[in-house]
Motif scaffolding. Structure first.
Motif, PDB file in Angstrom:
ATOM      1  N   TYR B  71       0.814  -1.215   0.000  1.00 27.12           N
ATOM      2  CA  TYR B  71       0.000   0.000   0.000  1.00 27.12           C
ATOM      3  C   TYR B  71       0.851   1.271   0.000  1.00 27.12           C
ATOM      4  O   TYR B  71       0.380   2.348   0.303  1.00 27.12           O
ATOM      5  N   THR B  72       2.132   1.112  -0.377  1.00 28.34           N
ATOM      6  CA  THR B  72       3.032   2.262  -0.372  1.00 28.34           C
ATOM      7  C   THR B  72       2.580   3.332  -1.347  1.00 28.34           C
ATOM      8  O   THR B  72       2.709   4.520  -1.100  1.00 28.34           O
ATOM      9  N   THR B  73       2.059   2.893  -2.484  1.00 32.38           N
ATOM     10  CA  THR B  73       1.697   3.873  -3.512  1.00 32.38           C
ATOM     11  C   THR B  73       0.237   3.731  -3.928  1.00 32.38           C
ATOM     12  O   THR B  73      -0.130   4.097  -5.037  1.00 32.38           O
ATOM     13  N   CYS B  74      -0.599   3.204  -3.027  1.00 28.78           N
ATOM     14  CA  CYS B  74      -2.000   3.012  -3.403  1.00 28.78           C
ATOM     15  C   CYS B  74      -2.717   4.365  -3.476  1.00 28.78           C
ATOM     16  O   CYS B  74      -2.185   5.390  -3.069  1.00 28.78           O
ATOM     17  N   THR B  75      -3.926   4.364  -4.005  1.00 32.07           N
ATOM     18  CA  THR B  75      -4.666   5.620  -4.167  1.00 32.07           C
ATOM     19  C   THR B  75      -5.041   6.180  -2.798  1.00 32.07           C
ATOM     20  O   THR B  75      -5.145   5.430  -1.827  1.00 32.07           O
ATOM     21  N   PRO B  76      -5.267   7.505  -2.727  1.00 28.80           N
ATOM     22  CA  PRO B  76      -5.689   8.097  -1.452  1.00 28.80           C
ATOM     23  C   PRO B  76      -6.960   7.435  -0.920  1.00 28.80           C
ATOM     24  O   PRO B  76      -7.104   7.254   0.292  1.00 28.80           O
ATOM     25  N   GLY B  77      -7.846   7.069  -1.815  1.00 27.72           N
ATOM     26  CA  GLY B  77      -9.093   6.437  -1.387  1.00 27.72           C
ATOM     27  C   GLY B  77      -8.842   5.102  -0.704  1.00 27.72           C
ATOM     28  O   GLY B  77      -9.386   4.810   0.359  1.00 27.72           O
ATOM     29  N   ARG B  78      -7.978   4.294  -1.301  1.00 28.62           N
ATOM     30  CA  ARG B  78      -7.641   2.989  -0.727  1.00 28.62           C
ATOM     31  C   ARG B  78      -6.944   3.180   0.619  1.00 28.62           C
ATOM     32  O   ARG B  78      -7.196   2.453   1.576  1.00 28.62           O
ATOM     33  N   MET B  79      -6.061   4.202   0.673  1.00 33.72           N
ATOM     34  CA  MET B  79      -5.330   4.465   1.921  1.00 33.72           C
ATOM     35  C   MET B  79      -6.307   4.856   3.021  1.00 33.72           C
ATOM     36  O   MET B  79      -6.194   4.395   4.155  1.00 33.72           O
ATOM     37  N   ARG B  80      -7.287   5.721   2.675  1.00 34.67           N
ATOM     38  CA  ARG B  80      -8.297   6.107   3.667  1.00 34.67           C
ATOM     39  C   ARG B  80      -9.038   4.879   4.168  1.00 34.67           C
ATOM     40  O   ARG B  80      -9.315   4.742   5.351  1.00 34.67           O
ATOM     41  N   ASP B  81      -9.352   3.987   3.218  1.00 39.22           N
ATOM     42  CA  ASP B  81     -10.078   2.785   3.584  1.00 39.22           C
ATOM     43  C   ASP B  81      -9.263   1.933   4.567  1.00 39.22           C
ATOM     44  O   ASP B  81      -9.801   1.409   5.542  1.00 39.22           O
ATOM     45  N   LEU B  82      -7.961   1.830   4.290  1.00 38.19           N
ATOM     46  CA  LEU B  82      -7.090   1.077   5.204  1.00 38.19           C
ATOM     47  C   LEU B  82      -7.085   1.720   6.585  1.00 38.19           C
ATOM     48  O   LEU B  82      -7.174   1.040   7.601  1.00 38.19           O
ATOM     49  N   ARG B  83      -7.001   3.065   6.596  1.00 35.31           N
ATOM     50  CA  ARG B  83      -6.961   3.761   7.882  1.00 35.31           C
ATOM     51  C   ARG B  83      -8.292   3.642   8.606  1.00 35.31           C
ATOM     52  O   ARG B  83      -8.345   3.669   9.828  1.00 35.31           O
ATOM     53  N   ARG B  84      -9.374   3.539   7.851  1.00 33.09           N
ATOM     54  CA  ARG B  84     -10.684   3.465   8.489  1.00 33.09           C
ATOM     55  C   ARG B  84     -10.989   2.068   9.014  1.00 33.09           C
ATOM     56  O   ARG B  84     -11.767   1.908   9.933  1.00 33.09           O
ATOM     57  N   ARG B  85     -10.400   1.042   8.374  1.00 35.54           N
ATOM     58  CA  ARG B  85     -10.827  -0.318   8.728  1.00 35.54           C
ATOM     59  C   ARG B  85      -9.699  -1.234   9.212  1.00 35.54           C
ATOM     60  O   ARG B  85      -9.960  -2.197   9.912  1.00 35.54           O
ATOM     61  N   ARG B  86      -8.467  -0.953   8.818  1.00 35.25           N
ATOM     62  CA  ARG B  86      -7.416  -1.911   9.131  1.00 35.25           C
ATOM     63  C   ARG B  86      -6.384  -1.394  10.136  1.00 35.25           C
ATOM     64  O   ARG B  86      -5.929  -2.129  10.998  1.00 35.25           O
ATOM     65  N   ILE B  87      -5.986  -0.113   9.988  1.00 34.38           N
ATOM     66  CA  ILE B  87      -4.901   0.400  10.828  1.00 34.38           C
ATOM     67  C   ILE B  87      -5.440   1.554  11.665  1.00 34.38           C
ATOM     68  O   ILE B  87      -5.971   2.507  11.113  1.00 34.38           O
ATOM     69  N   SER B  88      -5.339   1.456  12.986  1.00 34.97           N
ATOM     70  CA  SER B  88      -5.732   2.616  13.781  1.00 34.97           C
ATOM     71  C   SER B  88      -4.563   3.025  14.655  1.00 34.97           C
ATOM     72  O   SER B  88      -3.514   2.390  14.644  1.00 34.97           O
ATOM     73  N   MET B  89      -4.741   4.095  15.407  1.00 31.35           N
ATOM     74  CA  MET B  89      -3.585   4.682  16.078  1.00 31.35           C
ATOM     75  C   MET B  89      -3.969   5.276  17.439  1.00 31.35           C
ATOM     76  O   MET B  89      -5.057   5.805  17.617  1.00 31.35           O
ATOM     77  N   VAL B  90      -3.030   5.172  18.379  1.00 29.07           N
ATOM     78  CA  VAL B  90      -3.186   5.795  19.696  1.00 29.07           C
ATOM     79  C   VAL B  90      -2.028   6.787  19.850  1.00 29.07           C
ATOM     80  O   VAL B  90      -0.896   6.471  19.516  1.00 29.07           O
ATOM     81  N   PHE B  91      -2.341   7.998  20.352  1.00 26.90           N
ATOM     82  CA  PHE B  91      -1.343   9.064  20.354  1.00 26.90           C
ATOM     83  C   PHE B  91      -0.784   9.344  21.741  1.00 26.90           C
ATOM     84  O   PHE B  91      -1.436   9.077  22.748  1.00 26.90           O
ATOM     85  N   GLN B  92       0.412   9.933  21.756  1.00 22.54           N
ATOM     86  CA  GLN B  92       1.084  10.212  23.022  1.00 22.54           C
ATOM     87  C   GLN B  92       0.263  11.153  23.910  1.00 22.54           C
ATOM     88  O   GLN B  92       0.075  10.892  25.080  1.00 22.54           O
ATOM     89  N   ASN B  93      -0.192  12.251  23.321  1.00 23.08           N
ATOM     90  CA  ASN B  93      -0.990  13.194  24.107  1.00 23.08           C
ATOM     91  C   ASN B  93      -2.472  13.013  23.842  1.00 23.08           C
ATOM     92  O   ASN B  93      -3.243  13.954  23.859  1.00 23.08           O
ATOM     93  N   PHE B  94      -2.829  11.809  23.554  1.00 24.50           N
ATOM     94  CA  PHE B  94      -4.197  11.316  23.431  1.00 24.50           C
ATOM     95  C   PHE B  94      -4.903  11.744  22.149  1.00 24.50           C
ATOM     96  O   PHE B  94      -5.638  10.959  21.563  1.00 24.50           O
ATOM     97  N   GLY B  95      -4.679  13.010  21.701  1.00 21.32           N
ATOM     98  CA  GLY B  95      -5.297  13.452  20.443  1.00 21.32           C
ATOM     99  C   GLY B  95      -6.809  13.409  20.474  1.00 21.32           C
ATOM    100  O   GLY B  95      -7.443  13.106  19.471  1.00 21.32           O
ATOM    101  N   LEU B  96      -7.396  13.723  21.647  1.00 16.28           N
ATOM    102  CA  LEU B  96      -8.856  13.724  21.751  1.00 16.28           C
ATOM    103  C   LEU B  96      -9.390  15.121  21.440  1.00 16.28           C
ATOM    104  O   LEU B  96      -8.739  16.115  21.746  1.00 16.28           O
TER     105      LEU B  96
END
Lengths: 315, 353
Positions: B71-96
């Motif tokens: 997914y290094t060079t996939c379309t922005p749409g595909r990347m968004r989909d990955l971020r929405r369904r496959r990869i999530s993130m927790v931040f140091q200062n919570f990012g709430l």
């Protein structure tokens, strides 16, 4: 030798020629700028004038009560009744319509421009010096090109008010959006936000306290300018003062002045209250008030401190 | 990039191009369902690496593979989909989002992928229950303590049901007690959720506690990669050794890493086993009859607990499995050497053993 009484550079006539040329060739453009302002102004003024004064005062009182609390509401009602008794009611309504029109147009122009500046360093690079010049130019000076291009009267007056009042809103919107915590932006991206979602879900809500601070500035500038534009024939409280001065009628001028001061205080209180709202007071209530809580959330003071810090670091 | 390939150093490239090389030539496999820790001090490039994984920072070169999909060079749409369904993130200062309620914060990812409100709140509510914050749903993040806020951050990351979790210094902003508590919480959640976690930290102790595998980074490169025990036994690198020196080995190593697999010891004493391989007793040197005095521990018992048992009990130490079958014994000197960190006596977990 150079003779001090002699004009060597006839700048005055050059500008005259240039403005006349612009006025001649771009007439449709200025007409089309004038048209929406004209319509809006008439619609607002018409609505205010047909509303019974006491009903209008009651509505303003309720608005103040809802936004800012009992003290401001009391002040608003007493001031407006006083204005009504002074016999400058319709002039006040005209000034109010002028300001309201200016605010609507300023929001429609200023916030999108501010967003553009926040997203593009190039746009900010172009707009920033223009804003600097606009904000250092005495508002009085704007009257000249406005008269040349738009003529005299209340509508050109509204145009001048808009031009003077819009810079702070652009600036504050820009700074507000740029000041949003980077981690929040990253959180948005990390959870798959589109550019548009990032703007609407994260950047604008976070920048809102700052933007509302800018709106407060815009309202006050509009108030000031709405008085000055009396000189190009705009009606309203400014005209009362100007007429009083012209006829050496100090009493009349003072009455106009009192009206202006009272209006300014009311507008300042109300817009500050909007920017100051505490979201906690409303969290978890119905969706509409919840939406308002979010809309008006965040600490204005904090935003101001942040803003000042960021301004300091830039100078 | 050409300079990097030509093997120029980081400071050299900074001088020539004003470009900072954040992460260079890092090749990591993050195994499914395990916690992989990237450990490094500030400036080592660990956070940059984490942000490259979900392409918040675009890598200039290299490949990102998720289940074999590049997914290094996939379309922005595909990347968004990955971020929405496959990869999530927790931040140091919570990012709430400070002006949204806890439940709306948890539902952020669901909102961004346009799920209906009722569905969002149902799922977010479930996640809040998992992290134990149900009664705080309609409060604002500002009213919560740091630890609770990070639970919200964790719930938000879990709510999208992504299977990959990037945790960037997730517990670093918390005070030590709360941090330990959150580590326990993560380990507890992990026993049921089995997420693929990429955990970024600068704290080696934290890395040891959480990591199934640890990669140590310095100056944008991974300099040591392995299980916690492998790294402590054999740091291979002075920089890594500086961290491992102060490690509490007694709590890191278990019985299996120090035991000897024969029932007999050098002095002639031995464990007596019955037909099923269970320990029947212990015979002292000189062939005296079996007596019952010995200490039994499991292979995964930590050395600290063995030492505690040994100080209270009598007799030799036997390692037995769940069924009670004999696995090995721990001579006293091996136990002491294991706690002291003498690598030569360690076995089993050494990569070259």
């Amino acid at each position: 030798m150079l003779d001090p009484d002699q004009v060597y550079i006839p700048l005055a006539s050059w500008i005259q020629i240039a403005i006349e040329w612009i006025a001649d060739h771009f007439r449709p453009l200025f007409r089309s700028i004038r048209w929406p302002v004209d319509e809006l102004l008439n619609a607002i003024n018409g609505t205010l004038e047909v509303t019974p004064p006491l009903l209008l005062i009651a509505l303003f009182g309720l608005l103040a009560l809802w936004l800012a609390g009992r003290r401001t509401a009391l002040f608003t009602v007493v001031s407006l009744v006083f204005i009504l008794l002074l016999g400058i009611w319709y002039e006040t309504l005209t000034t109010l319509s002028l300001i309201a029109t200016a605010i609507v147009v300023c929001v429609a122009i200023g916030i999108p421009l501010g967003i553009l500046c926040a997203r593009s360093d190039r746009a900010w690079g172009i707009l920033r010096p223009i804003l600097d010049v606009m904000q250092t130019t005495p508002s009085f000076v704007y009257l000249i090109p406005v008269v040349m291009l738009f003529g005299v009267g209340t509508v050109p007056g509204a145009v001048a008010v808009i031009v003077v009042a819009v810079p702070p809103l652009i600036r504050f919107t820009n700074i507000g959006i740029r000041g949003v915590d980077q981690e929040l932006i990253e959180a948005g991206i990390a959870f798959g936000a589109t550019e548009r979602q990032l703007l609407w879900e994260i950047q604008l809500p976070q920048a809102l306290p700052t933007i509302l601070g800018g709106l407060n500035q815009t309202v006050l500038l509009a108030m000031v300018m709405s008085v000055i534009v009396a000189m190009i024939g705009a009606e309203g409280l400014g005209l009362v003062v100007l007429q009083g001065l012209g006829r050496l009628d100090v009493g009349r001028a003072a009455v106009g002045g009192i009206g202006i001061v009272l209006m300014a205080i009311i507008l300042d209180r109300l817009t500050q209250a909007v920017a100051d709202r505490d979201p906690r007071a409303r969290a978890g209530q119905s969706r509409i008030s919840g939406a308002f809580a979010r809309l008006f959330g965040g600490g204005h003071r904090r935003a101001e401190a942040r803003l000042e810090a960021s301004l300091d670091s830039k100078t | 990039m050409a300079l990097v390939r030509a093997g120029k150093g980081k400071s050299e490239i900074l001088e020539q191009t004003q470009a900072v090389v954040g992460v260079n030539n890092v090749s990591l496999k993050v195994p499914k369902g395990a916690i992989s820790v990237i450990m490094g001090l500030s400036g080592s490039g660990k956070s940059t690496l984490a942000r490259c994984v979900n392409r918040i920072i675009e890598p200039d070169a290299g490949q990102l593979l998720l289940d074999g999909e590049d997914y290094t060079t996939c379309t922005p749409g595909r990347m968004r989909d990955l971020r929405r369904r496959r990869i999530s993130m927790v931040f140091q200062n919570f990012g709430l989002l400070p002006n949204q309620t806890v439940i709306d914060n948890v539902a952020l990812g669901l909102k961004l992928r346009r799920e209906p409100l009722a569905e969002r709140h149902r799922k977010a509510g479930e996640m809040l229950e998992i992290v134990g914050l149900s009664e705080w749903a309609s409060h604002l993040p500002g009213e919560l303590s740091g630890g609770m806020r990070q639970r919200v951050g964790l719930a938000r990351a879990l709510a999208t049901e992504a299977d990959v979790l990037i945790m960037d210094e997730a517990f670093s902003a918390l005070d030590p007690l709360i941090r330990t508590e959150m580590q326990d919480e993560l380990l507890r959640l992990q026993t049921t959720l089995h997420k693929t976690v990429l955990f970024i930290t600068h704290d080696f102790q934290e890395a040891l506690r959480l990591g199934t595998r640890i990669a140590v980074m310095a100056d944008g490169s991974v300099i040591r990669d392995g299980t916690p025990q492998e790294i402590v036994i054999d740091p291979q690198h002075d920089y890594v050794a500086a961290f491992t020196r102060n490690v509490d080995r007694a709590r890191l190593f278990d019985a299996a890493s120090v035991m000897v697999e024969t029932p007999a010891d050098g002095q002639g004493g031995q464990f007596v086993l019955d037909d099923t391989g269970q320990v029947a007793g212990w015979s002292a040197p000189g062939g005296a009859p079996a007596s019952g005095a010995y200490i039994a521990v499991r292979p995964d018992t930590r050395l600290i607990d063995i030492a505690r048992a040994a100080s209270r009990g009598r007799g030799p130490i036997a390692v037995v499995d769940e069924a009670g079958r004999f696995r090995g014994r721990i001579p006293e000197e091996a136990l002491l050497a294991g706690i002291a960190g003498d690598a030569e006596t360690m076995k089993g977990t050494r990569p070259d053993a």
